[in-house]
Motif scaffolding. Sequence first.
Motif, PDB file in Angstrom:
ATOM      1  N   ALA A  95      -5.627  25.259  15.323  1.00  0.00           N
ATOM      2  CA  ALA A  95      -4.568  26.168  16.346  1.00  0.00           C
ATOM      3  C   ALA A  95      -3.947  25.253  17.440  1.00  0.00           C
ATOM      4  O   ALA A  95      -4.531  24.298  17.851  1.00  0.00           O
ATOM      5  N   GLU A  96      -2.438  25.539  17.639  1.00  0.00           N
ATOM      6  CA  GLU A  96      -2.154  24.776  18.640  1.00  0.00           C
ATOM      7  C   GLU A  96      -2.407  25.217  20.212  1.00  0.00           C
ATOM      8  O   GLU A  96      -2.327  26.483  20.283  1.00  0.00           O
ATOM      9  N   LEU A  97      -2.518  24.458  21.006  1.00  0.00           N
ATOM     10  CA  LEU A  97      -2.544  24.885  22.310  1.00  0.00           C
ATOM     11  C   LEU A  97      -1.557  24.772  23.309  1.00  0.00           C
ATOM     12  O   LEU A  97      -1.244  23.417  23.520  1.00  0.00           O
ATOM     13  N   ASN A  98      -0.809  25.580  23.318  1.00  0.00           N
ATOM     14  CA  ASN A  98       0.484  25.665  24.326  1.00  0.00           C
ATOM     15  C   ASN A  98       0.755  26.784  25.245  1.00  0.00           C
ATOM     16  O   ASN A  98       1.815  26.877  25.547  1.00  0.00           O
ATOM     17  N   THR A  99      -0.236  27.236  25.412  1.00  0.00           N
ATOM     18  CA  THR A  99      -0.146  28.270  26.622  1.00  0.00           C
ATOM     19  C   THR A  99      -1.402  28.256  27.669  1.00  0.00           C
ATOM     20  O   THR A  99      -2.392  28.093  27.185  1.00  0.00           O
ATOM     21  N   PRO A 100      -1.302  28.416  28.886  1.00  0.00           N
ATOM     22  CA  PRO A 100      -2.567  28.386  29.900  1.00  0.00           C
ATOM     23  C   PRO A 100      -3.608  29.560  29.315  1.00  0.00           C
ATOM     24  O   PRO A 100      -4.883  29.205  29.391  1.00  0.00           O
ATOM     25  N   GLU A 101      -3.356  30.460  28.579  1.00  0.00           N
ATOM     26  CA  GLU A 101      -4.381  31.552  28.174  1.00  0.00           C
ATOM     27  C   GLU A 101      -5.084  30.725  26.978  1.00  0.00           C
ATOM     28  O   GLU A 101      -6.591  30.932  27.025  1.00  0.00           O
ATOM     29  N   GLN A 102      -4.476  30.002  26.032  1.00  0.00           N
ATOM     30  CA  GLN A 102      -5.295  29.485  24.971  1.00  0.00           C
ATOM     31  C   GLN A 102      -6.260  28.283  25.588  1.00  0.00           C
ATOM     32  O   GLN A 102      -7.179  28.175  25.090  1.00  0.00           O
ATOM     33  N   LEU A 151      -9.915  17.644  25.973  1.00  0.00           N
ATOM     34  CA  LEU A 151      -8.767  18.235  25.388  1.00  0.00           C
ATOM     35  C   LEU A 151      -8.145  19.261  26.118  1.00  0.00           C
ATOM     36  O   LEU A 151      -6.973  19.085  26.062  1.00  0.00           O
ATOM     37  N   ALA A 152      -8.750  19.946  26.754  1.00  0.00           N
ATOM     38  CA  ALA A 152      -8.168  20.913  27.845  1.00  0.00           C
ATOM     39  C   ALA A 152      -7.442  20.206  28.897  1.00  0.00           C
ATOM     40  O   ALA A 152      -6.208  20.651  29.142  1.00  0.00           O
ATOM     41  N   ILE A 153      -7.770  19.045  29.470  1.00  0.00           N
ATOM     42  CA  ILE A 153      -7.041  18.296  30.393  1.00  0.00           C
ATOM     43  C   ILE A 153      -5.944  17.575  29.807  1.00  0.00           C
ATOM     44  O   ILE A 153      -4.883  17.635  30.471  1.00  0.00           O
ATOM     45  N   GLN A 154      -6.197  17.080  28.594  1.00  0.00           N
ATOM     46  CA  GLN A 154      -5.134  16.494  27.995  1.00  0.00           C
ATOM     47  C   GLN A 154      -3.888  17.512  27.641  1.00  0.00           C
ATOM     48  O   GLN A 154      -2.704  17.129  27.996  1.00  0.00           O
ATOM     49  N   VAL A 155      -4.145  18.772  27.228  1.00  0.00           N
ATOM     50  CA  VAL A 155      -2.969  19.667  27.145  1.00  0.00           C
ATOM     51  C   VAL A 155      -2.492  20.091  28.392  1.00  0.00           C
ATOM     52  O   VAL A 155      -1.330  20.156  28.536  1.00  0.00           O
ATOM     53  N   CYS A 156      -3.266  20.265  29.501  1.00  0.00           N
ATOM     54  CA  CYS A 156      -2.825  20.352  30.738  1.00  0.00           C
ATOM     55  C   CYS A 156      -1.866  19.441  31.184  1.00  0.00           C
ATOM     56  O   CYS A 156      -0.484  19.484  31.910  1.00  0.00           O
ATOM     57  N   ASP A 157      -1.976  17.988  31.096  1.00  0.00           N
ATOM     58  CA  ASP A 157      -1.288  17.063  31.520  1.00  0.00           C
ATOM     59  C   ASP A 157       0.160  17.093  30.705  1.00  0.00           C
ATOM     60  O   ASP A 157       0.905  16.455  31.398  1.00  0.00           O
ATOM     61  N   LYS A 158       0.007  17.390  29.394  1.00  0.00           N
ATOM     62  CA  LYS A 158       1.160  17.280  28.669  1.00  0.00           C
ATOM     63  C   LYS A 158       2.243  18.153  28.460  1.00  0.00           C
ATOM     64  O   LYS A 158       3.050  18.267  27.927  1.00  0.00           O
ATOM     65  N   ALA A 159       1.669  19.406  29.377  1.00  0.00           N
ATOM     66  CA  ALA A 159       2.512  20.433  29.006  1.00  0.00           C
ATOM     67  C   ALA A 159       3.756  20.488  30.053  1.00  0.00           C
ATOM     68  O   ALA A 159       3.893  19.609  30.968  1.00  0.00           O
TER      69      ALA A 159
END
Length: 485
Positions: free
Chosen positions: A31-38, A108-116
């Motif tokens: 699953a791709e993490l591409n929303t804050p809810e995810q 992983l969450a931090i990485q997604v947040c930083d790259k969003a």
Amino acid sequence: MKRLLIYTSICLAVAAAGCKKYLEQPPDMRAELNTPEQVSRLLGTAYPQANYMAFTEGQSDNVADKAGGVIENINTDPFQFRDVRDDQEDSPEYYWNACYEAIAAANLAIQVCDKAPDPENYRSQKGEALIARAYAHFMLVTFFSETYDPATAATSPGIPYVTEPENVVIKQYDRKTVAYVYEMIEKDLLTGIPMLDNKRYSVPAYHFTTAAAYAFAARFYLFKQDWTKVVTYATLVFPDNNITPLLRPWNTTYRTMTYLELFAVYAKATEPANLLLVETPSVYGRYYFRFRYALNPAKRNEILGPNVTGGNWVFRNQTFTSGGSENLLIPKVNEYFVRSTVNAGIGTAYVMVPLFTAEEVLFNRAEAYTYLNNTSAAISDLNTYAATRIVDYNPGAHAVTATKVRNFYGTNNLQTALIRTILDFKRAEYVQEGMRWFDILRYRIPVTHVVANGGGTFNLTGNDPRRLFQIPSSAAISGVPGNPR
């Protein structure tokens, strides 16, 4: 032939397009993490889903040899101050692994947040991830490294502080020092707190709200011996210093409950005292009163006997027996069993663990006040607590005073007497929950376990290296050395 070639060409073109689309898909269908809810859903796994109560309580001075009962390595080995010969739930190794799994989720969450593309919309998720990462590392360094000491922290081995997702099969890590780990914890904690948004949580008790984060900060600075910051963050937990509504109503509402009702309410998300809860796979709920090495009548009398107020602990009246007079339990740790399928006879046992409570925050502030020589404020906090724990509390008869604590502990040193009062109150409050171990670590309290029927004793001195739980041998492949023995 010409028509056949045309049809073949069309089929090949369609197949090629299909192959391209297939190859563009992630190979493991992740699953791709591409929303804050995810990201928010991912953060539900960023808390260590493991219970430390069995091995910390079993190694503490809260337990005695009952000469009979359930025998499990997670209880027997801590009692004998041995490395626990088990890697399943309720063991130190299981806890170690759960912490690093939580850290991996946070990273992983931090990485997604930083790259969003819109990182500001992920601000509160990143804040929660940073604090969750700090918490898991704090618990690891507390259990598996020397307790923080300003004189030795810069040379004592810490634990690996992991700040990014792993992208190799086996990555090498350095333990560095306790001082370094504390610096990283503090950085993550202070960066994350202003980013939190309590409105985002549907069930706040399972996430780092601002109150839970302040409670964590108060504990962190207590270990770091920064007393002023302990007071600052502890006070933020109690808006307008309105403390009593956040404390468990043991000598009023709880006092009239059956043990089944107490089991149901103690770790409930709606209980105001529970600032942060976590669901953990654990069998501690079914065994903590039936273990061979556990609370017995003699230990109950020691822990819940006479106290500085002159009154009686309500806990003593709410201590029940189960399966024999030696098996004592205070209804706190309740098991929730989830069957593998609806009709299955097997499944997984869970325990909801209160990671931070309002009572701990109050104790931490009282201790900090004591070291800051604000003894009147410390006594005030102790009386706020005692008023909810002493049977038929009467301020005129039961109030904690400077004279009482000096006389009770036989010392003219008020600071020493107050610290001993706080530690004894905490011991009574958290008996059977494993929290006593934190104070044993901080104050290097020696522990002696006596074997029943003249079987000898096991001693743990204040500087014994066995106070550090052993790092799993599996960590050696990542370059992490074990603790000395």
